[in-house]
Design a protein around this motif. Structure first.
Motif, PDB file in Angstrom:
ATOM      1  N   GLN A  99       0.660  -1.603   0.063  1.00  0.00           N
ATOM      2  CA  GLN A  99      -0.011  -0.290   0.012  1.00  0.00           C
ATOM      3  C   GLN A  99       0.854   0.855  -0.241  1.00  0.00           C
ATOM      4  OE1 GLN A  99      -0.964  -2.826   1.316  1.00  0.00           O
ATOM      5  NE2 GLN A  99      -2.887  -2.956  -0.568  1.00  0.00           N
ATOM      6  N   PHE A 100       2.147   1.457   0.262  1.00  0.00           N
ATOM      7  CA  PHE A 100       2.838   2.593   0.503  1.00  0.00           C
ATOM      8  C   PHE A 100       4.551   2.050   0.168  1.00  0.00           C
ATOM      9  CE2 PHE A 100       5.894   5.574   3.362  1.00  0.00           C
ATOM     10  CZ  PHE A 100       5.407   6.721   2.423  1.00  0.00           C
ATOM     11  N   TYR A 101       4.327   2.639  -1.240  1.00  0.00           N
ATOM     12  CA  TYR A 101       6.187   2.675  -1.928  1.00  0.00           C
ATOM     13  C   TYR A 101       6.897   3.804  -1.688  1.00  0.00           C
ATOM     14  CZ  TYR A 101       2.821  -0.391  -4.861  1.00  0.00           C
ATOM     15  OH  TYR A 101       2.420  -0.912  -5.920  1.00  0.00           O
ATOM     16  N   ARG A 102       8.489   3.899  -1.618  1.00  0.00           N
ATOM     17  CA  ARG A 102       9.410   4.423  -1.286  1.00  0.00           C
ATOM     18  C   ARG A 102      10.144   4.182  -2.399  1.00  0.00           C
ATOM     19  NH1 ARG A 102       9.082   4.187   5.634  1.00  0.00           N
ATOM     20  NH2 ARG A 102       8.382   1.966   4.523  1.00  0.00           N
ATOM     21  N   ILE A 103      10.521   4.977  -2.970  1.00  0.00           N
ATOM     22  CA  ILE A 103      11.464   5.166  -4.416  1.00  0.00           C
ATOM     23  C   ILE A 103      12.473   6.109  -4.542  1.00  0.00           C
ATOM     24  CG2 ILE A 103      11.990   4.746  -6.711  1.00  0.00           C
ATOM     25  CD1 ILE A 103       8.536   3.401  -6.327  1.00  0.00           C
ATOM     26  N   TYR A 104      13.992   5.820  -4.206  1.00  0.00           N
ATOM     27  CA  TYR A 104      14.608   7.062  -4.743  1.00  0.00           C
ATOM     28  C   TYR A 104      15.717   6.255  -5.747  1.00  0.00           C
ATOM     29  CZ  TYR A 104      19.566   9.096  -4.714  1.00  0.00           C
ATOM     30  OH  TYR A 104      20.491   9.563  -4.773  1.00  0.00           O
ATOM     31  N   CYS A 105      15.403   7.399  -6.991  1.00  0.00           N
ATOM     32  CA  CYS A 105      16.086   7.713  -8.074  1.00  0.00           C
ATOM     33  C   CYS A 105      17.179   8.222  -8.249  1.00  0.00           C
ATOM     34  CB  CYS A 105      14.884   7.071  -9.341  1.00  0.00           C
ATOM     35  SG  CYS A 105      14.651   6.038  -8.856  1.00  0.00           S
ATOM     36  N   ASN A 106      19.112   8.050  -8.759  1.00  0.00           N
ATOM     37  CA  ASN A 106      19.619   8.999  -8.575  1.00  0.00           C
ATOM     38  C   ASN A 106      19.718   9.013 -10.490  1.00  0.00           C
ATOM     39  OD1 ASN A 106      20.998   6.768  -9.648  1.00  0.00           O
ATOM     40  ND2 ASN A 106      22.231   7.100  -6.945  1.00  0.00           N
TER      41      ASN A 106
ATOM     42  N   ARG B 144      -0.507   4.355  -2.180  1.00  0.00           N
ATOM     43  CA  ARG B 144       0.673   5.578  -2.360  1.00  0.00           C
ATOM     44  C   ARG B 144       2.277   5.242  -1.980  1.00  0.00           C
ATOM     45  NH1 ARG B 144       1.429   8.374   2.679  1.00  0.00           N
ATOM     46  NH2 ARG B 144       1.240   6.360   3.808  1.00  0.00           N
ATOM     47  N   CYS B 145       2.598   6.264  -3.086  1.00  0.00           N
ATOM     48  CA  CYS B 145       3.770   6.445  -3.604  1.00  0.00           C
ATOM     49  C   CYS B 145       5.064   7.667  -3.117  1.00  0.00           C
ATOM     50  CB  CYS B 145       4.224   6.225  -5.121  1.00  0.00           C
ATOM     51  SG  CYS B 145       5.897   5.693  -5.632  1.00  0.00           S
ATOM     52  N   ALA B 146       5.845   6.953  -2.051  1.00  0.00           N
ATOM     53  CA  ALA B 146       6.807   8.317  -2.164  1.00  0.00           C
ATOM     54  C   ALA B 146       7.780   8.321  -2.972  1.00  0.00           C
ATOM     55  CB  ALA B 146       7.029   8.659  -0.886  1.00  0.00           C
ATOM     56  N   MET B 147       8.421   9.209  -3.735  1.00  0.00           N
ATOM     57  CA  MET B 147       9.745   9.154  -4.902  1.00  0.00           C
ATOM     58  C   MET B 147      10.696  10.673  -4.192  1.00  0.00           C
ATOM     59  SD  MET B 147       7.723   8.663  -8.307  1.00  0.00           S
ATOM     60  CE  MET B 147       6.490   9.445  -7.145  1.00  0.00           C
ATOM     61  N   VAL B 148      11.627  10.225  -4.542  1.00  0.00           N
ATOM     62  CA  VAL B 148      12.727  10.983  -4.103  1.00  0.00           C
ATOM     63  C   VAL B 148      14.002  11.173  -5.228  1.00  0.00           C
ATOM     64  CG1 VAL B 148      15.130  12.269  -2.478  1.00  0.00           C
ATOM     65  CG2 VAL B 148      12.649  11.834  -1.854  1.00  0.00           C
TER      66      VAL B 148
ATOM     67  N   PHE C 245      16.920   2.579  -5.300  1.00  0.00           N
ATOM     68  CA  PHE C 245      16.170   1.550  -4.105  1.00  0.00           C
ATOM     69  C   PHE C 245      15.046   1.885  -4.235  1.00  0.00           C
ATOM     70  CE2 PHE C 245      17.895   4.350  -1.044  1.00  0.00           C
ATOM     71  CZ  PHE C 245      17.145   4.950  -0.259  1.00  0.00           C
ATOM     72  N   SER C 246      14.135   0.723  -3.971  1.00  0.00           N
ATOM     73  CA  SER C 246      12.577   0.745  -3.852  1.00  0.00           C
ATOM     74  C   SER C 246      12.365   0.469  -2.427  1.00  0.00           C
ATOM     75  CB  SER C 246      11.327   0.431  -4.956  1.00  0.00           C
ATOM     76  OG  SER C 246      12.556   0.672  -6.261  1.00  0.00           O
ATOM     77  N   ILE C 247      11.122   0.814  -1.274  1.00  0.00           N
ATOM     78  CA  ILE C 247      11.029   0.162  -0.048  1.00  0.00           C
ATOM     79  C   ILE C 247       9.338   0.002  -0.282  1.00  0.00           C
ATOM     80  CG2 ILE C 247      10.077   0.405   2.661  1.00  0.00           C
ATOM     81  CD1 ILE C 247      12.444   2.624   1.826  1.00  0.00           C
ATOM     82  N   TYR C 248       8.895  -2.020  -0.577  1.00  0.00           N
ATOM     83  CA  TYR C 248       7.637  -1.956   0.093  1.00  0.00           C
ATOM     84  C   TYR C 248       7.315  -2.096   0.867  1.00  0.00           C
ATOM     85  CZ  TYR C 248       9.213  -1.458  -5.451  1.00  0.00           C
ATOM     86  OH  TYR C 248       9.393  -1.695  -6.663  1.00  0.00           O
TER      87      TYR C 248
END
Length: 215
Positions: free
Chosen positions: A44-51, A102-106, A158-161
């Motif tokens: 239900q909540f994704y957190r993704i960091y991409c560089n 929901r998805c939070a991305m940085v 990295f992606s946090i599920y």
């Protein structure tokens, strides 16, 4: 020690599936898009960091295609199912449209400026990104050039599920992390990155600046 039991259980379950070499799936881009589909659907909540690229929830079809073609070329793959793979990734995006996730991305500001496709593909992608910043299920943070960081800068995407898995993307493989102790480290890293990122209108200004820089 009792507090180590969850980490030991996770390590045992993950021993064979933790490390996936890209060469094992490079013959089918569609298969790659369907990996971990149960994880996507069950989170239900994704957190993704991409560089280095924009995260998959905000990619256009043309941007996806350019990425997949670049992946094929770099890994000397022979995948001929890119059309199907693009559709599979677009279908995955629909998971974020039902209101339950929901998805939070940085991302780093450099992601807005790097060009691995022609200018029109990038321009359309940036327009799409601008619109996505106003969608309720998505939160986008951009770390500006020269930002003062509270911790080190990760070198990997990295992606946090939820609280059950982190997927780290390396040059030659993807690593699935399920040990609670390691997951907590990635959550801390994501929170530190989000704290130095700009959001909302400030993020939209950076996207607009990148669009204006296209020739």
């Amino acid at each position: 020690m009792p507090e180590e039991i969850p980490n030991l259980i996770a390590a045992s379950r993950n021993a064979e599936s933790a490390y996936l070499e890209w060469r094992r799936v490079q013959r089918s881009q569609t298969r790659m898009q369907k990996l971990r589909l149960d994880v996507y659907e069950g989170t239900q909540f994704y957190r993704i960091y991409c560089n280095h690229v924009l995260p998959w929830p905000v990619q256009t079809a043309a941007y996806m295609r350019s990425l997949m073609e670049g992946f094929n070329a770099f890994h000397e793959g022979a995948a001929a199912d890119i059309d199907e793979a693009v559709q599979a990734r677009l279908a995955r995006q629909e998971l974020l449209n039902d209101g339950s996730r929901r998805c939070a991305m940085v991302i780093e500001e450099t992601v807005l400026r790097d060009r691995f496709a022609d200018n029109e593909v990038i321009r359309q992608q940036l327009r799409h990104l601008l619109a996505a910043t106003r969608r309720a299920p998505l939160s986008l943070g951009i770390i500006p050039f020269g930002a003062v960081r509270s911790s080190y800068r990760p070198t990997e995407t990295f992606s946090i599920y939820g609280d059950r898995m982190v997927v780290v993307e390396l040059v030659g493989a993807a690593v699935n992390i399920t040990q609670p102790r390691e997951i907590s480290l990635y959550v801390k890293a994501f929170n530190d990155l989000a704290a130095v990122a700009v959001h909302g209108e400030a993020a939209r200004v950076l996207i607009a600046n990148a669009m204006n820089a296209l020739r």
